[in-house]
Design a protein around this motif. Structure first.
Motif, PDB file in Angstrom:
ATOM      1  N   GLN A  44      -9.764  34.839  57.484  1.00  0.00           N
ATOM      2  CA  GLN A  44      -9.511  34.712  58.925  1.00  0.00           C
ATOM      3  C   GLN A  44     -10.800  34.644  59.742  1.00  0.00           C
ATOM      4  O   GLN A  44     -10.781  34.233  60.906  1.00  0.00           O
ATOM      5  N   LYS A  47     -13.928  31.698  63.158  1.00  0.00           N
ATOM      6  CA  LYS A  47     -14.146  31.227  64.521  1.00  0.00           C
ATOM      7  C   LYS A  47     -15.631  31.296  64.892  1.00  0.00           C
ATOM      8  O   LYS A  47     -16.367  32.171  64.425  1.00  0.00           O
ATOM      9  N   ILE A  49     -18.193  31.005  68.353  1.00  0.00           N
ATOM     10  CA  ILE A  49     -18.320  30.947  69.817  1.00  0.00           C
ATOM     11  C   ILE A  49     -19.525  30.076  70.165  1.00  0.00           C
ATOM     12  O   ILE A  49     -20.635  30.299  69.672  1.00  0.00           O
ATOM     13  N   ASP A  80     -10.196  22.779  68.177  1.00  0.00           N
ATOM     14  CA  ASP A  80      -9.274  23.886  67.903  1.00  0.00           C
ATOM     15  C   ASP A  80      -9.129  24.123  66.401  1.00  0.00           C
ATOM     16  O   ASP A  80      -9.097  25.273  65.949  1.00  0.00           O
ATOM     17  N   GLY A  83     -11.751  26.178  65.029  1.00  0.00           N
ATOM     18  CA  GLY A  83     -11.832  27.535  65.546  1.00  0.00           C
ATOM     19  C   GLY A  83     -12.996  27.764  66.484  1.00  0.00           C
ATOM     20  O   GLY A  83     -13.580  28.854  66.507  1.00  0.00           O
ATOM     21  N   LEU A  85     -14.630  28.443  70.001  1.00  0.00           N
ATOM     22  CA  LEU A  85     -14.346  29.057  71.293  1.00  0.00           C
ATOM     23  C   LEU A  85     -15.495  28.740  72.240  1.00  0.00           C
ATOM     24  O   LEU A  85     -16.601  28.428  71.811  1.00  0.00           O
ATOM     25  N   THR A  87     -17.798  29.863  75.799  1.00  0.00           N
ATOM     26  CA  THR A  87     -18.159  30.902  76.770  1.00  0.00           C
ATOM     27  C   THR A  87     -19.185  30.353  77.755  1.00  0.00           C
ATOM     28  O   THR A  87     -19.630  29.204  77.651  1.00  0.00           O
ATOM     29  N   GLN A 116     -13.323  38.269  75.666  1.00  0.00           N
ATOM     30  CA  GLN A 116     -12.858  37.169  74.814  1.00  0.00           C
ATOM     31  C   GLN A 116     -12.865  37.579  73.342  1.00  0.00           C
ATOM     32  O   GLN A 116     -11.916  37.296  72.601  1.00  0.00           O
ATOM     33  N   SER A 119      -9.975  39.848  72.767  1.00  0.00           N
ATOM     34  CA  SER A 119      -8.715  39.119  72.835  1.00  0.00           C
ATOM     35  C   SER A 119      -8.465  38.307  71.562  1.00  0.00           C
ATOM     36  O   SER A 119      -7.346  38.278  71.036  1.00  0.00           O
ATOM     37  N   GLU A 120      -9.507  37.664  71.068  1.00  0.00           N
ATOM     38  CA  GLU A 120      -9.370  36.852  69.849  1.00  0.00           C
ATOM     39  C   GLU A 120      -9.260  37.723  68.604  1.00  0.00           C
ATOM     40  O   GLU A 120      -8.642  37.327  67.612  1.00  0.00           O
ATOM     41  N   THR A 124     -11.875  37.989  63.487  1.00  0.00           N
ATOM     42  CA  THR A 124     -11.641  36.555  63.287  1.00  0.00           C
ATOM     43  C   THR A 124     -12.855  35.713  63.649  1.00  0.00           C
ATOM     44  O   THR A 124     -12.842  34.501  63.447  1.00  0.00           O
ATOM     45  N   ILE A 125     -13.903  36.347  64.203  1.00  0.00           N
ATOM     46  CA  ILE A 125     -15.058  35.599  64.711  1.00  0.00           C
ATOM     47  C   ILE A 125     -16.246  35.781  63.779  1.00  0.00           C
ATOM     48  O   ILE A 125     -16.649  36.904  63.482  1.00  0.00           O
TER      49      ILE A 125
END
Length: 378
Positions: A44, A47, A49, A80, A83, A85, A87, A116, A119-120, A124-125
């Motif tokens: 997972q 992602k 940023i 998307d 993954g 994101l 900012t 953020q 929230s994500e 996962t990042i």
């Protein structure tokens, strides 16, 4: 060549992979992030940023990381699916709200980033990618407190800091790497290209921390091969050119020249801050930008970049090559061997271009004549 970069790079126990361009270097690191996620049982954690107004290349993954509309519109990029994101860009001049100070601006945009992340889901990042100083988006120089606070936040949530040094690497900012200049001294991932060979031969090099590499090696053993590479990865001619370039940088004191001449360039350009066409002067070392505005008080831009383009044309007529970045910022990126006399020449030609443009734009009614005359320096 890998051993030399291992010695130079501030990435802990760096392992290096070679490619041909900054774009393919960033694509490689996107793949390695995914490979590591599988290798460590964290499928997972994929992602990434990236920031608004960033530039990371034009191949599929690199263009998806990029935050400039012109490089994304109509290409159907899998933002998307990858993954990615987005900012805030750390540009105080354009991003300031009300009367907030630089530190308040930094705290606000990093609070948004933290919200953020939560929230994500931090689990996962994988990484946060940033150019220490941006290039194509207008030479954005973050406030002094931004990178120390950013890297502390990322460390808190176990998110890698990925330094895209394609422009800022190898002396451009006055240090060997831009992350050092900007207060982010030890990235987990790094992309380099361009000045690795002084752009005389195609070569890129990305680096990952040694423990990241070790985890991927174990995965490779299970598969039987590391299934990634380019035909020209580690090409002997490219690496020979790169090694010689790095030798020349050190032998001829190019890094120090960039630092010393950079002080002069920044000081001379700063003298234009009061000019009626200038909203902001910014930069570090031998990279800088002058933001051209239609109104200094409101920071309003000229429609369609007309102001910056007018100055650009007059500069070119004077024999000075600049670049309009971000629509209103004229970027300076002189050769690393530039001299004090050449900087004086650059500044003189630019000043003349500013004054001619101001006179024309005022005559054409694109500037408030009374306000412009009040703002004109003696």
């Amino acid at each position: 060549m890998a051993e030399k970069l291992h010695e130079l790079m501030p990435v802990n126990n760096a392992s290096v992979f070679f490619g041909n361009s900054g774009s393919d270097g960033n694509d490689t690191l996107v793949k390695l992030i995914n490979y590591y996620a599988d290798a460590t049982g964290q499928p997972q954690r994929r992602k990434i940023i990236a920031r608004e107004r960033s530039y990371h290349g034009i191949t599929v993954a690199a263009a998806s990381l990029t935050g400039l509309p012109a490089n994304q519109k109509h290409f159907g990029l899998p933002v998307d699916a990858l993954g990615i994101l987005r900012t805030h860009a750390p540009h105080y001049y354009r991003g300031q709200q009300g009367s907030e100070t630089e530190d308040q601006f930094v705290d606000r945009i990093l609070a948004d980033l933290e919200a953020q992340i939560l929230s994500e889901g931090p689990e996962t990042i994988a990484a946060f990618i940033a150019e220490p100083i941006t290039g194509a988006s207008g030479v954005i120089v973050a406030p002094e407190s931004y990178y120390p606070k950013l890297t502390a936040l990322l460390k808190q949530y176990d998110i890698w800091f990925w330094s895209d040094e394609v422009i800022t690497g190898f002396g451009r900012t006055g240090n060997v790497f831009g992350c050092t200049t900007m207060g982010a001294p030890e990235p987990d991932l790094m992309t380099t290209a361009k000045q690795l060979t002084s752009a005389y031969f195609p070569l890129s090099a990305v680096a990952v921390r040694g423990d990241i590499h070790a985890a991927m090696l174990e995965q490779c053993g299970q598969v039987g091969i590391f299934g990634h590479g380019y035909t020209y990865s580690g090409h002997s001619t490219a690496c020979a050119v790169g090694l010689k370039t790095l030798e020349i940088y050190e032998r001829d004191g190019i890094y120090q020249n960039a630092a010393d001449r950079g002080v002069k360039l920044q000081a001379e350009l700063a003298k234009f801050a009061d000019h009626p066409l200038v909203g902001e002067v910014r930069g570090k070392g031998l990279i800088a930008a002058v933001e051209v505005v239609a109104n200094k008080e409101t920071r309003a831009e000229f429609a369609g970049g007309a102001g910056a383009n007018r100055v650009l044309k007059h500069a070119q007529d004077n024999g000075l090559l600049l670049r309009n970045t971000g629509g209103s910022a004229l970027a300076f990126c002189p050769p690393m061997i530039v001299t004090d006399e050449q900087i004086d020449d650059i500044v003189g030609k630019f000043g003349d271009a500013l004054d001619k443009s101001f006179a024309e734009l005022t005559a054409e009614g694109l500037i408030d004549r009374d306000r412009a005359q009040e703002a004109l320096p003696a």
